[in-house]
Write a protein that holds these residues in place. Structure first.
Motif, PDB file in Angstrom:
ATOM      1  N   UNK A   1       0.613  -1.291  -0.502  1.00  0.00           N
ATOM      2  CA  UNK A   1      -0.414  -0.221  -0.257  1.00  0.00           C
ATOM      3  C   UNK A   1       0.598   1.495   0.171  1.00  0.00           C
ATOM      4  N   UNK A   2       2.297   1.222  -0.051  1.00  0.00           N
ATOM      5  CA  UNK A   2       3.011   2.571   0.057  1.00  0.00           C
ATOM      6  C   UNK A   2       2.821   3.107  -1.300  1.00  0.00           C
ATOM      7  N   UNK A   3       2.531   4.327  -1.119  1.00  0.00           N
ATOM      8  CA  UNK A   3       2.611   5.240  -1.732  1.00  0.00           C
ATOM      9  C   UNK A   3       0.835   5.384  -2.583  1.00  0.00           C
ATOM     10  N   UNK A   4       0.050   4.659  -2.349  1.00  0.00           N
ATOM     11  CA  UNK A   4      -1.224   4.456  -2.540  1.00  0.00           C
ATOM     12  C   UNK A   4      -2.488   5.103  -1.378  1.00  0.00           C
ATOM     13  N   UNK A   5      -3.095   5.184  -1.640  1.00  0.00           N
ATOM     14  CA  UNK A   5      -4.426   6.188  -1.257  1.00  0.00           C
ATOM     15  C   UNK A   5      -5.720   5.844  -1.464  1.00  0.00           C
ATOM     16  N   UNK A   6      -7.147   5.767  -0.897  1.00  0.00           N
ATOM     17  CA  UNK A   6      -8.071   5.456  -0.803  1.00  0.00           C
ATOM     18  C   UNK A   6      -9.352   6.825  -0.530  1.00  0.00           C
ATOM     19  N   UNK A   7     -10.363   7.092  -1.286  1.00  0.00           N
ATOM     20  CA  UNK A   7     -11.066   7.589  -0.265  1.00  0.00           C
ATOM     21  C   UNK A   7     -12.509   6.324   0.050  1.00  0.00           C
ATOM     22  N   UNK A   8     -13.189   6.869   1.029  1.00  0.00           N
ATOM     23  CA  UNK A   8     -14.143   6.598   1.100  1.00  0.00           C
ATOM     24  C   UNK A   8     -15.565   7.616   0.726  1.00  0.00           C
ATOM     25  N   UNK A   9     -16.732   6.998   0.177  1.00  0.00           N
ATOM     26  CA  UNK A   9     -17.115   8.005  -0.008  1.00  0.00           C
ATOM     27  C   UNK A   9     -18.739   7.335   0.506  1.00  0.00           C
ATOM     28  N   UNK A  10     -19.371   7.905   2.133  1.00  0.00           N
ATOM     29  CA  UNK A  10     -20.249   6.927   2.248  1.00  0.00           C
ATOM     30  C   UNK A  10     -21.558   8.154   2.217  1.00  0.00           C
ATOM     31  N   UNK A  11     -22.724   7.025   1.679  1.00  0.00           N
ATOM     32  CA  UNK A  11     -24.223   6.972   1.232  1.00  0.00           C
ATOM     33  C   UNK A  11     -24.846   8.874   2.735  1.00  0.00           C
ATOM     34  N   UNK A  12     -24.106   8.748   3.468  1.00  0.00           N
ATOM     35  CA  UNK A  12     -24.579   9.777   4.537  1.00  0.00           C
ATOM     36  C   UNK A  12     -23.571   9.685   5.632  1.00  0.00           C
ATOM     37  N   UNK A  13     -22.558  10.503   6.055  1.00  0.00           N
ATOM     38  CA  UNK A  13     -21.927  10.586   6.940  1.00  0.00           C
ATOM     39  C   UNK A  13     -22.776  11.055   8.413  1.00  0.00           C
ATOM     40  N   UNK A  14     -24.130  11.253   7.990  1.00  0.00           N
ATOM     41  CA  UNK A  14     -24.688  11.421   9.291  1.00  0.00           C
ATOM     42  C   UNK A  14     -25.153  10.230  10.079  1.00  0.00           C
ATOM     43  N   UNK A  15     -25.373   9.321   9.079  1.00  0.00           N
ATOM     44  CA  UNK A  15     -25.935   8.374   9.594  1.00  0.00           C
ATOM     45  C   UNK A  15     -25.003   7.449  10.815  1.00  0.00           C
ATOM     46  N   UNK A  16     -25.244   6.967  11.802  1.00  0.00           N
ATOM     47  CA  UNK A  16     -24.577   6.462  12.503  1.00  0.00           C
ATOM     48  C   UNK A  16     -24.026   5.390  12.201  1.00  0.00           C
ATOM     49  N   UNK A  17     -24.169   4.658  11.444  1.00  0.00           N
ATOM     50  CA  UNK A  17     -23.718   3.194  10.788  1.00  0.00           C
ATOM     51  C   UNK A  17     -22.505   3.422   9.848  1.00  0.00           C
ATOM     52  N   UNK A  18     -22.845   4.580   8.955  1.00  0.00           N
ATOM     53  CA  UNK A  18     -21.515   5.119   7.973  1.00  0.00           C
ATOM     54  C   UNK A  18     -20.171   5.612   9.109  1.00  0.00           C
ATOM     55  N   UNK A  19     -20.714   6.512   9.991  1.00  0.00           N
ATOM     56  CA  UNK A  19     -19.578   7.131  10.596  1.00  0.00           C
ATOM     57  C   UNK A  19     -18.947   6.509  11.315  1.00  0.00           C
ATOM     58  N   UNK A  20     -19.289   5.581  11.767  1.00  0.00           N
ATOM     59  CA  UNK A  20     -18.517   4.383  12.421  1.00  0.00           C
ATOM     60  C   UNK A  20     -17.300   3.413  12.484  1.00  0.00           C
ATOM     61  N   UNK A  21     -18.064   3.146  11.007  1.00  0.00           N
ATOM     62  CA  UNK A  21     -17.550   2.537   9.985  1.00  0.00           C
ATOM     63  C   UNK A  21     -16.151   3.497   9.738  1.00  0.00           C
TER      64      UNK A  21
END
Lengths: 331, 367
Positions: B59-79
């Motif tokens: 993973x050296x030099x690589x990057x990931x961006x998470x685009x959750x369905x809705x950041x205000x949903x606790x299920x998603x913000x916790x993940x």
């Protein structure tokens, strides 16, 4: 008696008939809906269990609608009332579940929050002379942000069971107490609208602010009072919501706004046609809910509920307008 | 003569299978359902989704961006919070695109990921790929891999090109929430199943429910479809009317457990709480609290922390050129009155599942 006298009498009788039929039109439509579903599914639909459920489960919507018609009567909108409901419900849950404060204190705090929101609406609308539609729209969005913040976007369950007991568990004649609370609020508003000078002033302000001001009515004070009462009823709707679900979540209450407006406008077509009135509003809520319950009992898909909600509103208002138009043409 | 023996063998085999089938029909599928429930009632063991690899090096030099369905949903913000923690542990750049569920914000996030050359952008649990067709193509063209996590079931394709699915066993979850009432009623279920058909994961869940009830001849169910935005206003009246219309209903199966908060008052108002029970899926903390309080009978849960590890494992494997993960081995667990308290009082996301997976993933990634 001359020919013209007889024509005038006929005309008067006809107008009286039109007027009466318009007043009771919604009640007749409600009875027709009950009869239609009663014929289609007599067993479950005409059971007392069904009617007690219809009456007992819509107190939140009734109180929210009543909260809307007060500023509507004075010519103002309160679009923040559903956000107010949600924040008040969340206030109870946070204070009672997270901070372990007594439920009675949490309820008072929720009602206080409702009044505070109403007061802020009043100050911004009246001091800065901004349209209430814009102010309350912004306020609704703002308080939704506050609700998400204080709840950390969580649904909070486990509210002291004394509240659900006082709202839906305890029954009178088989109907949860929530129904009677909503009726009590409607009766109170009806009394104020019909028999007090405050109610009359409210009507004058709604019909024409300038005329009301020239008649000596303190228009700003009346409008401020309507925002305060609307805020208080938004808070009360939040209390009933928490009492119904035993929990509070940060966004569900917002979806009550459009049904409440639909019921307010539908209610204005009956009892005192052309005016927002509490009895008409209560009948409108139960007319809509009876139709929706009937459709559900028939097993029809939920999208039909939207057709019924929207269709009933448009048809009722259109019919009312046709009758009114005829009255104007014949008078 | 040879043919004669074959016929005898065939007849014997047929009678054995026939007896087995008859036995299954006789117990209304209760035996199989009981076995499944027992299997998912234990603390789950860690199973790797693939061979070990050196995560830090690849993973050296690589990057990931998470685009959750809705950041205000606790299920998603916790993940997302857990994924941020795990990415920090492995040592690569991980960003969460905070949003409030508006498609315009998702579009903005996709553009940001493509313009900033993220190695991978993940559409997490409900960010609808169908609404992002042009952006997904643009991201792919810019060299950004796009994954859709926790949105489809095993074998279920994402209905748009250019997105690699990282599935969850929704079908099994659907099967479990139907098997619970089969066990509890001895195969005499009359259920109302509440669904939200616009969500992609609904299809495999319904498939699982149908499969469970197919082995129970005396069971029946009716589906009520309520749109996500209408949960607060339509679930309660729909359940009330359904229970009044058919007083023999004995279970409500809301396929997503947050629906339960509107089912509980419906049962209380209709006076049906004592004979109509709730079986549901997700393991959201406030619903596990409801299980502990007796308002909901069973909730199939997922460990949100485990989900974060499992999804990142699949995403890192994709970026490092390993075979695509078709089963990230994220387990389900049954919470009922007997073990709801193990999730904490009040319940917390990720508690009650043990912590074997943390050691397991660290070893798998050679950390």
């Amino acid at each position: 008696m001359t020919m013209s006298d007889m024509t005038a009498q006929r005309h008067e009788r006809r107008q009286l008939w039109v007027d009466r039929s318009e007043r009771i039109g919604l009640i007749v439509a409600w009875l027709v809906v009950i009869a239609a579903f009663g014929i289609a599914r007599p067993g479950p639909f005409l059971s007392w269990a069904n009617f007690s459920t219809i009456f007992g489960s819509q107190a939140v919507l009734v109180v929210l609608t009543l909260g809307l018609i007060i500023p509507l009567t004075s010519g103002d909108f309160d679009l923040s009332i559903a956000g107010n409901l949600t924040l008040s419900a969340m206030t109870i849950a946070v204070l009672n579940v997270y901070l372990k404060l007594p439920i009675s204190f949490a309820i008072l705090a929720a009602l206080g929050v409702g009044c505070l929101i109403g007061a802020i609406n009043a100050v911004v609308v009246l001091f800065f002379r901004i349209n209430s539609l814009i102010v309350t729209l912004g306020m609704g969005t703002f308080i939704h942000g506050v609700t998400l913040w204080i709840s950390n976007s969580n649904t909070i369950s486990g509210v002291d069971f004394a509240l659900p007991t006082a709202v839906i568990v305890t029954r009178l004649f088989g109907i949860p107490l929530a129904f009677y609370y909503a009726l009590l609020v409607a009766a109170l508003i009806w009394y104020v609208f019909t028999f007090t000078s405050a109610g009359q002033q409210l009507l004058f302000v709604g019909r024409g602010r300038e005329v009301a001001r020239l008649s000596g009515i303190r228009v700003d004070r009346v409008r401020a009072a309507t925002f305060l009462v609307s805020g208080l009823l938004g808070g009360l709707a939040g209390v009933l919501y928490t009492g119904t679900t035993g929990s509070a979540d940060p966004s569900s209450g917002l979806s009550y706004l459009l049904p409440a407006f639909a019921a307010a406008f539908l209610g204005a077509t009956s009892i005192t046609p052309g005016r927002f009135n509490p009895i008409g509003s209560v009948i409108a809520v139960y007319f809509l809910v009876t139709g929706i319950s009937g459709l559900s009992i028939l097993g029809i898909s939920t999208f039909v509920q939207d057709l019924f909600y929207g269709g009933a509103l448009v048809v009722a208002v259109a019919l009312s307008q046709i009758v009114r138009g005829r009255q104007e043409r014949t008078s | 003569m040879k043919h004669g023996w074959k016929l005898v063998g065939l007849a014997a085999a047929m009678s054995v299978f026939g007896l087995a089938g008859a036995a299954a029909a006789q117990d209304n599928g209760v035996g199989a359902a009981k076995a499944d429930i027992a299997k998912y009632s234990k603390i789950p063991a860690f199973i790797a989704a693939g061979a070990p690899f050196d995560a830090k090096a690849c993973m050296h030099g690589k990057s990931i961006m998470s685009l959750p369905a809705n950041s205000s949903v606790p299920f998603l913000s916790t993940i997302d919070a857990a994924m941020t923690k795990v990415a920090g542990m492995v040592g690569f750049d991980f960003k969460v695109w905070e949003n409030q569920g508006q498609v315009s914000q998702w579009v903005q996030g996709m553009d940001f990921a493509a313009n900033n050359h993220y190695s991978l952008v993940d559409l997490l649990a409900g960010t609808d790929p169908r609404a992002l067709g042009p952006q997904i193509k643009a991201a792919n063209d810019a060299g950004t891999t796009v994954t859709g996590s926790h949105v489809t079931g095993y074998g279920q394709p994402i209905p748009i090109a250019g997105v690699t699915p990282i599935p969850i066993d929704y079908k099994e979850a659907g099967k479990l929430i139907a098997e619970w009432p089969i066990v509890k009623t001895g195969g005499k279920v009359n259920a109302i199943v509440l669904v939200t058909s616009e969500v992609l994961s609904t299809d495999p869940m319904i498939e699982g429910i149908k499969e469970a009830f197919a082995s129970c001849p005396d069971c029946k169910f009716k589906v009520i479809d309520v749109s996500l935005t209408d949960w607060a206003t339509k679930i309660q009246p729909s359940v009330q009317s359904a229970v009044i219309a058919d007083p023999t209903v004995n279970y409500i199966i809301p396929i997503y457990d947050s629906m339960s908060q509107f089912v509980v008052p419906a049962l209380q108002i209709t006076g049906a709480s004592d004979h109509v029970k709730i079986s549901t899926f997700n393991g959201t903390p406030f619903v596990i609290d409801m299980v502990r309080n007796g308002q909901v009978e069973m909730d199939v849960g997922e460990n949100l922390d485990w989900i974060a590890y499992g999804l990142l494992d699949a995403q890192m494997r994709k970026l490092c050129g390993f075979e695509a993960v078709t089963d990230p081995k994220i387990p389900l667990m049954v919470f009922d009155a007997g073990n709801a308290a193990t999730a904490g009082v009040p319940a917390e996301a990720s508690r009650g599942f043990g912590d074997a997976y943390i050691k397991g993933f660290k070893a798998l990634w050679k950390l």
